[in-house]
Design an enzyme around this catalytic site. Structure first.
Site, PDB file in Angstrom:
ATOM      1  N   ALA A  98       0.826  -1.219   0.000  1.00  0.00           N
ATOM      2  CA  ALA A  98       0.000   0.000   0.000  1.00  0.00           C
ATOM      3  C   ALA A  98       0.854   1.260   0.000  1.00  0.00           C
ATOM      4  O   ALA A  98       0.507   2.253  -0.643  1.00  0.00           O
ATOM      5  CB  ALA A  98      -0.928   0.000   1.212  1.00  0.00           C
ATOM      6  N   GLU A  99       1.957   1.234   0.710  1.00  0.00           N
ATOM      7  CA  GLU A  99       2.781   2.438   0.872  1.00  0.00           C
ATOM      8  C   GLU A  99       3.647   2.744  -0.351  1.00  0.00           C
ATOM      9  O   GLU A  99       3.751   3.886  -0.755  1.00  0.00           O
ATOM     10  CB  GLU A  99       3.678   2.318   2.109  1.00  0.00           C
ATOM     11  CG  GLU A  99       2.931   2.374   3.423  1.00  0.00           C
ATOM     12  CD  GLU A  99       2.468   3.769   3.793  1.00  0.00           C
ATOM     13  OE1 GLU A  99       2.891   4.753   3.167  1.00  0.00           O
ATOM     14  OE2 GLU A  99       1.651   3.874   4.726  1.00  0.00           O
TER      15      GLU A  99
END
Length: 128
Positions: free
Chosen positions: A29-30
Site C-alpha cells: 500500500a505504501e
C-alpha cells in the site's frame, strides 16, 4: 511486488511479533514494493518512513530495504502495542499517532486502513 523481500519481511515480522502478511500489505500500500519510493510529504522507502520516525528508529538509509523493513516493522508493532488494535495502529502509521489521539482521521486514512486490512487478508490467503 513484495515477494522479493519475503525473507526480510518474515524475519523482522517474527522478531517484532507482528503478522508478516500485515507488513507485506503495508509495503504494498505504501510503496508498491519500490524501495526508492518517496512521497510528496517526504516519506521514503518500502514502508514510507518519515525522516523523524526513521531517525528515532536509528535508520541511516531509508532507501535500504533491510533498514526500512526492520524499522518499519518495529514501528508498526509498537503502534499495535500502543493502541491495542491493528486498525488503530494503521491509522497512526498513516496519519500519525497524534491524529489517533485527537480522533482525526484524514480522508486518505479512511481509505488506507480498510485497504491494508484487505491486502493483509489477500496475502494470508496466498500463503496457504
Amino acid at each position: 511486488r513484495t515477494q522479493r523481500y519475503r525473507p526480510l519481511i518474515d524475519y523482522y515480522s517474527k522478531l517484532n511479533q507482528i503478522e508478516s502478511e500485515l507488513v507485506s500489505a503495508v509495503i504494498y500500500a505504501e510503496s508498491g514494493g519500490d524501495p526508492k519510493a518517496i512521497s510528496s510529504q517526504g516519506a521514503a522507502g518500502l514502508m514510507q518512513l518519515m525522516p523523524t520516525t526513521a531517525r528515532s528508529l536509528g535508520v541511516e538509509d531509508r532507501y535500504d530495504a533491510e533498514q526500512n523493513i526492520a524499522s518499519g516493522t518495529k514501528y508498526l508493532s509498537s503502534l499495535v502495542d500502543r493502541f491495542g488494535s491493528t486498525e488503530l495502529a494503521l491509522w497512526a502509521y498513516n496519519a500519525g499517532p497524534a491524529a489517533v489521539k485527537a480522533g482525526h482521521m484524514p480522508a486518505e486514512t479512511e481509505d488506507y486502513v480498510p485497504k491494508v486490512m484487505r491486502l493483509a487478508r489477500v496475502f494470508k490467503g496466498l500463503a496457504k
